[in-house]
Design a protein around this motif. Structure first.
Motif, mmCIF file in Angstrom:
data_model
loop_
_atom_site.group_PDB
_atom_site.id
_atom_site.type_symbol
_atom_site.label_atom_id
_atom_site.label_comp_id
_atom_site.label_asym_id
_atom_site.label_seq_id
_atom_site.Cartn_x
_atom_site.Cartn_y
_atom_site.Cartn_z
ATOM 1 N N SER A 45 -29.047 23.866 -18.448
ATOM 2 C CA SER A 45 -29.052 24.687 -17.248
ATOM 3 C C SER A 45 -30.193 25.706 -17.301
ATOM 4 O O SER A 45 -30.888 25.921 -16.313
ATOM 5 N N ARG A 46 -30.377 26.316 -18.456
ATOM 6 C CA ARG A 46 -31.476 27.290 -18.611
ATOM 7 C C ARG A 46 -32.828 26.618 -18.438
ATOM 8 O O ARG A 46 -33.717 27.160 -17.793
ATOM 9 N N THR A 47 -32.979 25.423 -19.024
ATOM 10 C CA THR A 47 -34.242 24.698 -18.931
ATOM 11 C C THR A 47 -34.533 24.332 -17.487
ATOM 12 O O THR A 47 -35.655 24.497 -17.007
ATOM 13 N N ALA A 51 -37.608 25.717 -15.193
ATOM 14 C CA ALA A 51 -38.548 24.796 -14.545
ATOM 15 C C ALA A 51 -38.622 25.070 -13.050
ATOM 16 O O ALA A 51 -39.713 25.048 -12.470
ATOM 17 N N VAL A 52 -37.519 25.366 -12.436
ATOM 18 C CA VAL A 52 -37.496 25.673 -10.997
ATOM 19 C C VAL A 52 -38.250 26.961 -10.734
ATOM 20 O O VAL A 52 -39.063 27.047 -9.813
ATOM 21 N N GLN A 53 -38.009 27.977 -11.538
ATOM 22 C CA GLN A 53 -38.700 29.256 -11.366
ATOM 23 C C GLN A 53 -40.199 29.083 -11.547
ATOM 24 O O GLN A 53 -40.993 29.687 -10.839
ATOM 25 N N LYS A 54 -40.594 28.248 -12.497
ATOM 26 C CA LYS A 54 -42.007 28.036 -12.775
ATOM 27 C C LYS A 54 -42.693 27.361 -11.587
ATOM 28 O O LYS A 54 -43.810 27.699 -11.227
ATOM 29 N N ARG A 55 -41.979 26.396 -10.951
ATOM 30 C CA ARG A 55 -42.542 25.705 -9.793
ATOM 31 C C ARG A 55 -42.681 26.645 -8.603
ATOM 32 O O ARG A 55 -43.572 26.477 -7.776
#
Length: 57
Positions: A45-47, A51-55
């Motif tokens: 979930s953290r990963t 990844a969503v935040q980075k995008r």
């Protein structure tokens, strides 16, 4: 559980104690496996969140 239980009370008590010990072991093993699974799910979930935040940046 065996189909034919012995008539000997001491043997029955030994069998019961062995089964109770096995159940205790399996309950502990189950708890540990659940902890591992929850940790893995939390990590996934953290990963995914990272990844969503980075995008979005």
């Amino acid at each position: 559980m065996p189909d034919n239980l012995p008539d000997d009370l001491q043997l029955l008590k030994q069998m019961l104690a062995k089964m109770q010990s096995r159940v205790g072991f399996l309950e502990e093993e189950n708890a540990l496996l659940r902890q591992r699974l929850q940790a893995r799910q939390k990590m996934r979930s953290r990963t995914t969140s990272f990844a969503v935040q980075k995008r979005l940046r």
